[in-house]
Scaffold this motif. Structure first.
Motif, PDB file in Angstrom:
ATOM      1  N   PHE A  33      74.510 113.326  27.547  1.00  0.00           N
ATOM      2  CA  PHE A  33      73.398 113.796  26.715  1.00  0.00           C
ATOM      3  C   PHE A  33      72.359 114.477  27.584  1.00  0.00           C
ATOM      4  N   MET A  34      71.879 115.651  27.131  1.00  0.00           N
ATOM      5  CA  MET A  34      70.857 116.394  27.853  1.00  0.00           C
ATOM      6  C   MET A  34      69.713 116.722  26.895  1.00  0.00           C
ATOM      7  N   GLY A  35      68.535 116.216  27.194  1.00  0.00           N
ATOM      8  CA  GLY A  35      67.378 116.462  26.330  1.00  0.00           C
ATOM      9  C   GLY A  35      66.115 116.012  27.022  1.00  0.00           C
ATOM     10  N   THR A  36      64.974 116.379  26.454  1.00  0.00           N
ATOM     11  CA  THR A  36      63.703 116.057  27.109  1.00  0.00           C
ATOM     12  C   THR A  36      62.637 115.485  26.172  1.00  0.00           C
ATOM     13  N   PRO A  37      62.213 116.190  25.102  1.00  0.00           N
ATOM     14  CA  PRO A  37      61.043 115.745  24.343  1.00  0.00           C
ATOM     15  C   PRO A  37      61.384 114.759  23.222  1.00  0.00           C
ATOM     16  N   ILE A  87      78.001 106.761  26.577  1.00  0.00           N
ATOM     17  CA  ILE A  87      77.050 107.726  27.138  1.00  0.00           C
ATOM     18  C   ILE A  87      76.905 107.413  28.622  1.00  0.00           C
ATOM     19  N   PRO A  88      77.812 107.930  29.439  1.00  0.00           N
ATOM     20  CA  PRO A  88      77.781 107.594  30.871  1.00  0.00           C
ATOM     21  C   PRO A  88      76.605 108.204  31.621  1.00  0.00           C
ATOM     22  N   LEU A  89      75.986 109.230  31.032  1.00  0.00           N
ATOM     23  CA  LEU A  89      74.881 109.883  31.738  1.00  0.00           C
ATOM     24  C   LEU A  89      73.948 110.576  30.755  1.00  0.00           C
ATOM     25  N   VAL A  90      72.660 110.433  31.022  1.00  0.00           N
ATOM     26  CA  VAL A  90      71.622 111.178  30.305  1.00  0.00           C
ATOM     27  C   VAL A  90      70.919 112.063  31.322  1.00  0.00           C
ATOM     28  N   VAL A  91      70.813 113.337  31.020  1.00  0.00           N
ATOM     29  CA  VAL A  91      70.188 114.305  31.922  1.00  0.00           C
ATOM     30  C   VAL A  91      68.913 114.824  31.279  1.00  0.00           C
ATOM     31  N   THR A  92      67.831 114.764  32.023  1.00  0.00           N
ATOM     32  CA  THR A  92      66.558 115.227  31.481  1.00  0.00           C
ATOM     33  C   THR A  92      65.721 115.838  32.596  1.00  0.00           C
ATOM     34  N   LYS A  93      64.558 116.358  32.234  1.00  0.00           N
ATOM     35  CA  LYS A  93      63.696 116.984  33.231  1.00  0.00           C
ATOM     36  C   LYS A  93      63.027 115.937  34.124  1.00  0.00           C
ATOM     37  N   PRO A  94      62.649 116.329  35.342  1.00  0.00           N
ATOM     38  CA  PRO A  94      61.978 115.388  36.251  1.00  0.00           C
ATOM     39  C   PRO A  94      60.644 114.915  35.687  1.00  0.00           C
ATOM     40  N   ASP A  95      60.201 113.754  36.172  1.00  0.00           N
ATOM     41  CA  ASP A  95      58.881 113.239  35.804  1.00  0.00           C
ATOM     42  C   ASP A  95      57.806 114.227  36.239  1.00  0.00           C
ATOM     43  N   VAL A  96      56.701 114.244  35.476  1.00  0.00           N
ATOM     44  CA  VAL A  96      55.606 115.153  35.796  1.00  0.00           C
ATOM     45  C   VAL A  96      54.285 114.396  35.828  1.00  0.00           C
ATOM     46  N   ALA A  97      53.314 114.978  36.545  1.00  0.00           N
ATOM     47  CA  ALA A  97      51.966 114.413  36.574  1.00  0.00           C
ATOM     48  C   ALA A  97      51.181 114.965  35.395  1.00  0.00           C
ATOM     49  N   LYS A  98      50.591 114.065  34.610  1.00  0.00           N
ATOM     50  CA  LYS A  98      49.858 114.495  33.422  1.00  0.00           C
ATOM     51  C   LYS A  98      48.435 113.959  33.432  1.00  0.00           C
ATOM     52  N   ASP A  99      47.612 114.618  32.629  1.00  0.00           N
ATOM     53  CA  ASP A  99      46.226 114.215  32.413  1.00  0.00           C
ATOM     54  C   ASP A  99      45.403 114.325  33.699  1.00  0.00           C
ATOM     55  N   ARG A 100      44.139 113.982  33.578  1.00  0.00           N
ATOM     56  CA  ARG A 100      43.224 114.172  34.712  1.00  0.00           C
ATOM     57  C   ARG A 100      43.570 113.274  35.893  1.00  0.00           C
ATOM     58  N   GLY A 101      44.107 112.101  35.605  1.00  0.00           N
ATOM     59  CA  GLY A 101      44.434 111.184  36.677  1.00  0.00           C
ATOM     60  C   GLY A 101      45.725 111.511  37.387  1.00  0.00           C
ATOM     61  N   GLU A 111      69.783 111.078  35.120  1.00  0.00           N
ATOM     62  CA  GLU A 111      69.634 112.030  36.213  1.00  0.00           C
ATOM     63  C   GLU A 111      68.544 113.024  35.836  1.00  0.00           C
ATOM     64  N   THR A 112      67.698 113.389  36.812  1.00  0.00           N
ATOM     65  CA  THR A 112      66.626 114.356  36.547  1.00  0.00           C
ATOM     66  C   THR A 112      66.668 115.473  37.588  1.00  0.00           C
ATOM     67  N   PRO A 113      67.694 116.306  37.562  1.00  0.00           N
ATOM     68  CA  PRO A 113      67.807 117.363  38.578  1.00  0.00           C
ATOM     69  C   PRO A 113      66.686 118.387  38.476  1.00  0.00           C
ATOM     70  N   GLU A 114      66.170 118.793  39.632  1.00  0.00           N
ATOM     71  CA  GLU A 114      65.135 119.827  39.663  1.00  0.00           C
ATOM     72  C   GLU A 114      65.696 121.156  39.176  1.00  0.00           C
ATOM     73  N   LYS A 115      66.953 121.413  39.514  1.00  0.00           N
ATOM     74  CA  LYS A 115      67.594 122.647  39.080  1.00  0.00           C
ATOM     75  C   LYS A 115      69.065 122.367  38.805  1.00  0.00           C
ATOM     76  N   LEU A 116      69.678 123.239  38.012  1.00  0.00           N
ATOM     77  CA  LEU A 116      71.102 123.125  37.727  1.00  0.00           C
ATOM     78  C   LEU A 116      71.908 124.200  38.458  1.00  0.00           C
ATOM     79  N   LYS A 117      71.332 125.374  38.579  1.00  0.00           N
ATOM     80  CA  LYS A 117      72.045 126.488  39.199  1.00  0.00           C
ATOM     81  C   LYS A 117      72.425 126.147  40.641  1.00  0.00           C
ATOM     82  N   ASN A 118      73.719 126.319  40.947  1.00  0.00           N
ATOM     83  CA  ASN A 118      74.254 126.078  42.289  1.00  0.00           C
ATOM     84  C   ASN A 118      74.039 124.644  42.770  1.00  0.00           C
TER      85      ASN A 118
END
Length: 309
Positions: A5-9, A26-40, A60-67
């Motif tokens: 499964f690949m999804g984010t929001p 579901i052996p693997l879920v792929v999503t975007k990396p964690d991000v820093a949010k809000d003022r803190g 897994e949260t790969p920064e990129k997929l290409k190559n």
């Protein structure tokens, strides 16, 4: 069946839950990396990652997929029957598309080929469409260009983008689980899209939500509903950006320039527009909570003749 499964929001969460509840591996879920949010700048995981961890699934949260050879090899070792994508937010390389036995399947929140792109729900509401829906599709290398498997419609009516997000998210999850077995056994339809009928749904920006009173009352109300609850419609009042949470079409036309406040009482702020008037019902000033106009006017006076921009 084995499903990566690949999804984010938030939109993608019901699909992940539905796959898990239906008993798919579901052996693997792929999503975007964690991000820093809000003022803190606190590090936050996306909704799909949070749900996957709650369900005890590998993430897994790969920064990129290409190559990304390591990621490709991990997928190929899993040998999934399907890769299911729901608002993942990254383009899938051909090697990923070619990995699963039965293909990469996407849940897209429009009736393709209408509204290909990042913001199909926002655009359907903003454009005043009578209906929208979800499409279960076979993914291809182009943006939302793959063959259509199945679609389900729903009326837009007076729904906000937020309401349609919730509705279409649940609808897509249900349709996905119903459709996967038919894809696997070869009985699901596969219909090529007519590119000549395609329209685009680019990302929305805050500036687009500034109300333009030279438009019709219907267009203005569609903008308000389309930008709710993010990034919110707004209008300039006394040099400040006043957010507009709710509005309705006015019943009367007034001999006043578009944007002129012609009436303000507990029922709303009536503003002249192209074809008559629009009534602002719920607003929010900077640094304040959203409130009904009746509550706002209890502590503030809005002069008749004020021009909103």
């Amino acid at each position: 069946m084995r499903v990566v499964f690949m999804g984010t929001p938030d939109f993608a969460v019901p699909a992940l839950e539905a796959l898990n509840k239906a008993g798919h591996q579901i052996p693997l879920v792929v999503t975007k990396p964690d991000v820093a949010k809000d003022r803190g700048k606190k590090i936050q995981s996306c909704p799909v990652k949070a749900k996957a961890l709650e369900l005890g699934l590998n993430v897994e949260t790969p920064e990129k997929l290409k190559n990304n050879e390591a990621f490709f090899e991990k997928l190929e070792a899993i040998a999934p029957d399907f890769i299911v994508v729901a608002a993942y937010g990254k383009i899938l390389p051909k090697r990923v598309l070619d990995t699963p036995k039965y293909g990469c399947i996407n849940i897209h929140a429009s009736l393709l080929p209408e509204y290909r792109g990042a913001a199909p729900i926002h655009r359907a509401v903003i454009d005043g469409k009578e209906e929208t829906g979800v499409t279960i599709m076979f993914m291809a290398e182009g943006m939302d260009t793959g063959d259509i498997c199945v679609q389900k419609k729903t009326p837009v009516a007076l729904k906000t983008t937020e309401e349609l997000f919730d509705e279409l998210s649940a609808m897509g999850a249900e349709l996905l689980v119903e459709t996967l077995p038919a894809i696997a056994d070869g009985t699901a339809p596969r219909i090529a899209q007519d590119d000549a009928m395609a329209t685009l749904a680019p990302m929305v920006f805050k500036e687009e939500g500034i109300l333009d009173y030279t438009k019709t009352s219907r267009e203005i109300c569609c903008t308000v509903r389309g930008f709710y609850s993010w990034p919110m419609a707004s209008t300039v009042y006394n040099g400040q950006m006043m957010k507009v949470h709710a509005a309705r079409e006015g019943e009367c036309a007034y001999d006043a320039a578009p944007g002129t406040v012609v009436k303000a009482d507990k029922k709303g702020i009536v503003v002249a527009c192209k074809d008559g008037s629009v009534v602002l019902e719920r607003i929010q000033m900077p640094g304040k909570k959203a409130m009904d106009v009746s509550a706002f006017l209890a502590g503030n006076k809005m002069e008749i003749g004020t021009v909103l921009g």
